[in-house]
Enzyme design. Structure first.
Site, PDB file in Angstrom:
ATOM      1  N   ALA A  63      -9.200  -1.168  -2.720  1.00 60.07           N
ATOM      2  CA  ALA A  63     -10.222  -0.203  -3.120  1.00 60.07           C
ATOM      3  C   ALA A  63     -11.578  -0.588  -2.546  1.00 60.07           C
ATOM      4  O   ALA A  63     -11.812  -1.744  -2.190  1.00 60.07           O
ATOM      5  CB  ALA A  63     -10.297  -0.157  -4.639  1.00 60.07           C
ATOM      6  N   GLY A 104      -5.361  -2.136  -4.025  1.00 63.43           N
ATOM      7  CA  GLY A 104      -4.907  -0.777  -3.732  1.00 63.43           C
ATOM      8  C   GLY A 104      -4.097  -0.711  -2.443  1.00 63.43           C
ATOM      9  O   GLY A 104      -3.216   0.144  -2.300  1.00 63.43           O
ATOM     10  N   GLU A 107      -0.727  -1.589  -3.422  1.00 65.44           N
ATOM     11  CA  GLU A 107      -0.178  -0.492  -4.237  1.00 65.44           C
ATOM     12  C   GLU A 107       0.265   0.674  -3.345  1.00 65.44           C
ATOM     13  O   GLU A 107       1.265   1.334  -3.614  1.00 65.44           O
ATOM     14  CB  GLU A 107      -1.212  -0.043  -5.271  1.00 65.44           C
ATOM     15  CG  GLU A 107      -1.417  -1.114  -6.354  1.00 65.44           C
ATOM     16  CD  GLU A 107      -2.526  -0.778  -7.328  1.00 65.44           C
ATOM     17  OE1 GLU A 107      -3.663  -0.559  -6.863  1.00 65.44           O
ATOM     18  OE2 GLU A 107      -2.261  -0.721  -8.542  1.00 65.44           O
ATOM     19  N   GLU A 127      -6.897  -8.122  -8.573  1.00 68.27           N
ATOM     20  CA  GLU A 127      -7.829  -7.401  -9.452  1.00 68.27           C
ATOM     21  C   GLU A 127      -8.405  -8.260 -10.570  1.00 68.27           C
ATOM     22  O   GLU A 127      -9.570  -8.099 -10.945  1.00 68.27           O
ATOM     23  CB  GLU A 127      -7.141  -6.156 -10.041  1.00 68.27           C
ATOM     24  CG  GLU A 127      -7.023  -4.994  -9.070  1.00 68.27           C
ATOM     25  CD  GLU A 127      -5.855  -5.102  -8.092  1.00 68.27           C
ATOM     26  OE1 GLU A 127      -5.197  -6.167  -8.049  1.00 68.27           O
ATOM     27  OE2 GLU A 127      -5.594  -4.134  -7.370  1.00 68.27           O
TER      28      GLU A 127
END
Ligand code: NAD
Length: 705
Positions: A63, A104, A107, A127
């Site tokens: 992210a 991310g 992911e 994270e």
């Protein structure tokens, strides 16, 4: 097509290259471009499978942390919505991973049906290091793929693993040795899947709707107990555990919804704010007034270290590890042999632990040369002095360096407390002198205080900052003062701790309050580890200056005189049985005796008083350092304390913590004890004028000054 995506058709495959330099952060524009490209591929009847990869770039570092700033208003498509949509395209997606797939980014790879990766690529869900949890399916899909224990380990530790390890765990389906071959091999792999018709209809394991099984019935209870003991008070690790438990109890869709709720809660938590603040402080720390991209840099190819003791050896290892040749100079051949042998032994330990190979060990040792002759330093581009902490000794070393070193060589001192300007003054080139304060163990600790003397040239500072990053350090610039940023703040904090024991607390009580706050170690455990004699020697040089308070660090002085030097002598503030640290009634007796001698009345000390006196004086000194311009910004101070002194990063550092407590609370606390402690309070508990100013002007943030 957006410039952020390179879209190509290769027969039945759509190749979607992510092109958002430098790391394919999944910001809004890239998410939108990715969604569009995948829709085109989905609508193209010729396309049977989609390969996602980083076009000459890492796959994705995750992210865009800038979007985590205020309240969460991700512009659509938000990652948690985009990823399930990609999984529903109806065509197999294959991730081809080079560089990193983090957060991310991983992911995104997890919604793919298969993953091909270069063996050296790094994969992780870091994270927790930002106080949040994976929020786009990671907590539900990773355990479904590699099992609960392995997934939890990756998410709680936050450290990336290699793709090779990922392959062993089942996270990676196919390993590629070289980056250049990745895309071609990913295409071959995908075609094989299509030929075997596995990719066509086999539902990806990460999309399995059913909950998965925990390893044992008591697994989550045990994990809860471990978290309570090892990560006391930390929000994000607990949220990770809760999310993984959901993967074991809920269907995928419900699990994803639960993850989303936990993610949003974590994002707003003060601990996540503190960790984001730390993240941005790391970037800010490199911005130094008077230095920019146009500042010239000096070449550093040859390094010399003076002194092969505890620090010199560790310092040398940093450079060797980065492939830079190092010459170490010592006083005697015995000291030199001992120092070089210690370095080899450290590498042997790394080899035994599988961290480096025998070949790497020999390569590193080949970069190391020992000498007793200053003439051998004539070619060094950077010399770092790490001899005894004594001004005269260091000045002599610098006089000699001035004689033998080539023009333009950078001369650095690893002093912990001494005046870098006084050291520079004995040379004819004070502009080339700088402080490089490494922390112990120097090959492990990332913090490096870079001490800018009054004559230090901008290109010397710029070069040392650059070199610091080459050896993977976190450099923080400090001006010259006793102890620089870290040790100067340590002094009032530790002074209160020592005095509190004379007034009636025990070392164990003081340390428990500090570790309860999240500090890695209490003051007294730390002094026992570092050696009580070390601080004693530093104080010896300042006796005249400190004579006005006979209680100042008196307990440490007494223990030192009694030969209780800490862990290395088995006794210090504590008594050691093997590795076990025990409260020692003898220390309490010594404290009682000293208190009587000094006329200090002993009383019951509350935990609140311990917290307030130690922490508020630590904060106060930090504010004072800012006012004096020794530290450039409060973030620098907080970085020093979280990276060098075990202050919990999830509290942001002492000054961020002060803002959370309220600056007025800190000021009023200091004022209260200043009154309550009589002459001692009047002498030592002096609020920093800047703190008074901030509170008087109703500022809630120190940066507002
Ligand atoms: P140490 O006693 O382990 O090592 C000092 C070494 O320097 C010894 O091997 C000694 O033989 C050598 N030496 C002394 N005078 C010399 C000279 N004139 N020429 C060449 N070699 C000489 O000490 P240390 O703990 O490594 O500390 C070194 C410096 O690093 C000090 O300034 C100290 O304040 C600073 N420092 C120490 C720590 C720590 O935790 N130990 C942390 C940060 C900074």
């Amino acid at each position: 097509m957006s410039q952020l995506i390179d879209y190509r058709r290769d027969q039945e495959l759509a190749l979607i290259g992510l092109c958002s330099a430098p790391v394919n952060a999944l910001g809004h524009a890239l998410r939108e471009a990715l969604a569009d490209a995948c829709t085109i591929a989905a609508n193209d009847p010729q396309v049977r499978a989609i390969v996602l990869y980083g076009q000459q770039l890492p796959f994705s570092a995750g992210a865009d942390i800038g979007e985590f700033g205020g309240p969460l208003t991700w512009q659509a498509p938000a990652l948690p919505d985009l990823l399930p949509a990609l999984a529903r395209l109806g065509k197999p997606l294959i991730a081809a991973i080079d560089g990193v797939a983090l957060g991310g980014g991983l992911e995104l790879a997890l919604i793919c049906s298969h993953r091909v990766a270069v063996a050296s690529a790094r994969l992780g869900l870091p994270e927790v290091t930002l106080g949040v949890i994976p929020g786009a399916g990671g907590t539900q899909r990773l355990p479904r793929l590699i099992g609960v224990e392995a997934a939890l380990e990756m998410m709680l530790g936050g450290q990336p693993i290699s793709a090779r390890r990922g392959h062993e765990l089942g996270l990676i389906d196919c390993l590629v040795e070289h980056s250049d071959d990745l895309l071609a091999q990913a295409c071959t792999y995908t075609r094989q899947l299509l030929a075997d018709s596995i990719g066509n209809d086999a539902p990806a394991r990460t999309h399995r709707p059913a909950p998965i099984s925990p390893p044992t019935a008591t697994f989550f209870d045990e994990q809860n107990a471990q978290l309570a003991a090892r990560k006391t008070g930390q929000h994000a690790p607990q949220a990770v555990l809760d999310a993984v438990r959901a993967a074991c109890e809920l269907e995928l869709t419900q699990g994803l919804a639960h993850e989303q709720a936990l993610f949003r809660e974590a994002l707003e938590h003060p601990q996540a704010k503190a960790l984001r603040y730390q993240f941005f402080a790391r970037n800010e720390a490199l911005k130094i007034p008077g230095i920019d991209r146009s500042t010239p840099l000096r070449d550093i190819n040859q390094v010399a270290v003076i002194g092969a003791g505890t620090m010199g050896g560790g310092i040398a290892m940093n450079f060797i590890n980065a492939g830079i040749a190092v010459t170490v100079l010592e006083l005697s051949s015995q000291a030199l042999d001992r120092g070089l042998a210690q370095i080899r032994q450290n590498y042997e330990t790394s080899r035994k632990r599988g961290k480096i190979s025998q070949v790497q060990l020999e390569q590193r040792m080949a970069l190391l040369t020992g000498t007793l002759e200053y003439a051998d330093l004539a070619d060094a581009d950077l010399v770092i002095e790490a001899v005894f902490e004594n001004l005269g000794v260091k000045q002599n070393v610098f006089r000699t360096l001035d004689e033998v070193c080539k023009p333009g060589a950078i001369l650095a001192s690893n002093t912990s407390t001494l005046d870098v300007d006084q050291i520079a003054a004995v040379t004819r080139r004070p502009q080339d002198v700088v402080g490089l304060h490494f922390f112990s163990p120097a090959n492990v600790m990332r913090l490096l205080e870079v001490v800018r003397g009054k004559a230090t040239a901008p290109d010397v500072l710029a070069t040392t900052l650059k070199v610091a990053r080459r050896i993977d350090k976190l450099p923080v610039v400090s001006g010259v003062c006793f102890g620089f940023i870290g040790n100067r703040m340590l002094e009032p904090y530790a002074r209160e701790a020592h005095r509190l024991v004379l007034e009636g607390a025990t070392p164990g009580q003081v340390d428990a309050v500090l570790t309860g706050l999240g500090l890695a170690m209490g003051v007294f455990a730390m002094y026992d580890l570092a050696g009580i004699d070390i601080g004693y020697q530093v104080r010896q040089a300042r006796r005249d200056e400190l004579a006005h308070d006979p209680s100042y660090f008196r307990l440490a002085d007494e223990l030192c005189t009694l030969g209780r030097h800490g862990q290395k002598t088995g006794r210090g503030f504590y008594h050691y049985q093997g590795r076990e640290r025990l409260e020692d009634p003898e220390v309490v007796e010594i404290a009682e005796h000293l208190a009587a001698e000094l006329g200090i009345e002993r009383r019951t000390i509350s935990d609140k008083e311990i917290h307030d006196r130690c922490l508020f004086m630590l904060i106060n000194e930090g504010v004072q350092l800012l006012d004096e311009g020794i530290a450039l910004r409060s973030g620098d101070i907080d970085l020093v304390w979280t990276n060098g002194y075990g202050f919990p990063a999830w509290r942001g550092g002492p000054l961020h913590y002060a803002e959370q407590l309220g600056l007025d609370t800190v000021l009023h606390g200091i004022a209260h004890y200043r009154q309550a402690l009589g002459a001692y309070g009047q002498q030592w508990l002096q609020p920093a004028p800047l703190l008074e100013h901030l509170v008087a002007h109703h500022h809630t943030h120190i940066a507002q000054r």
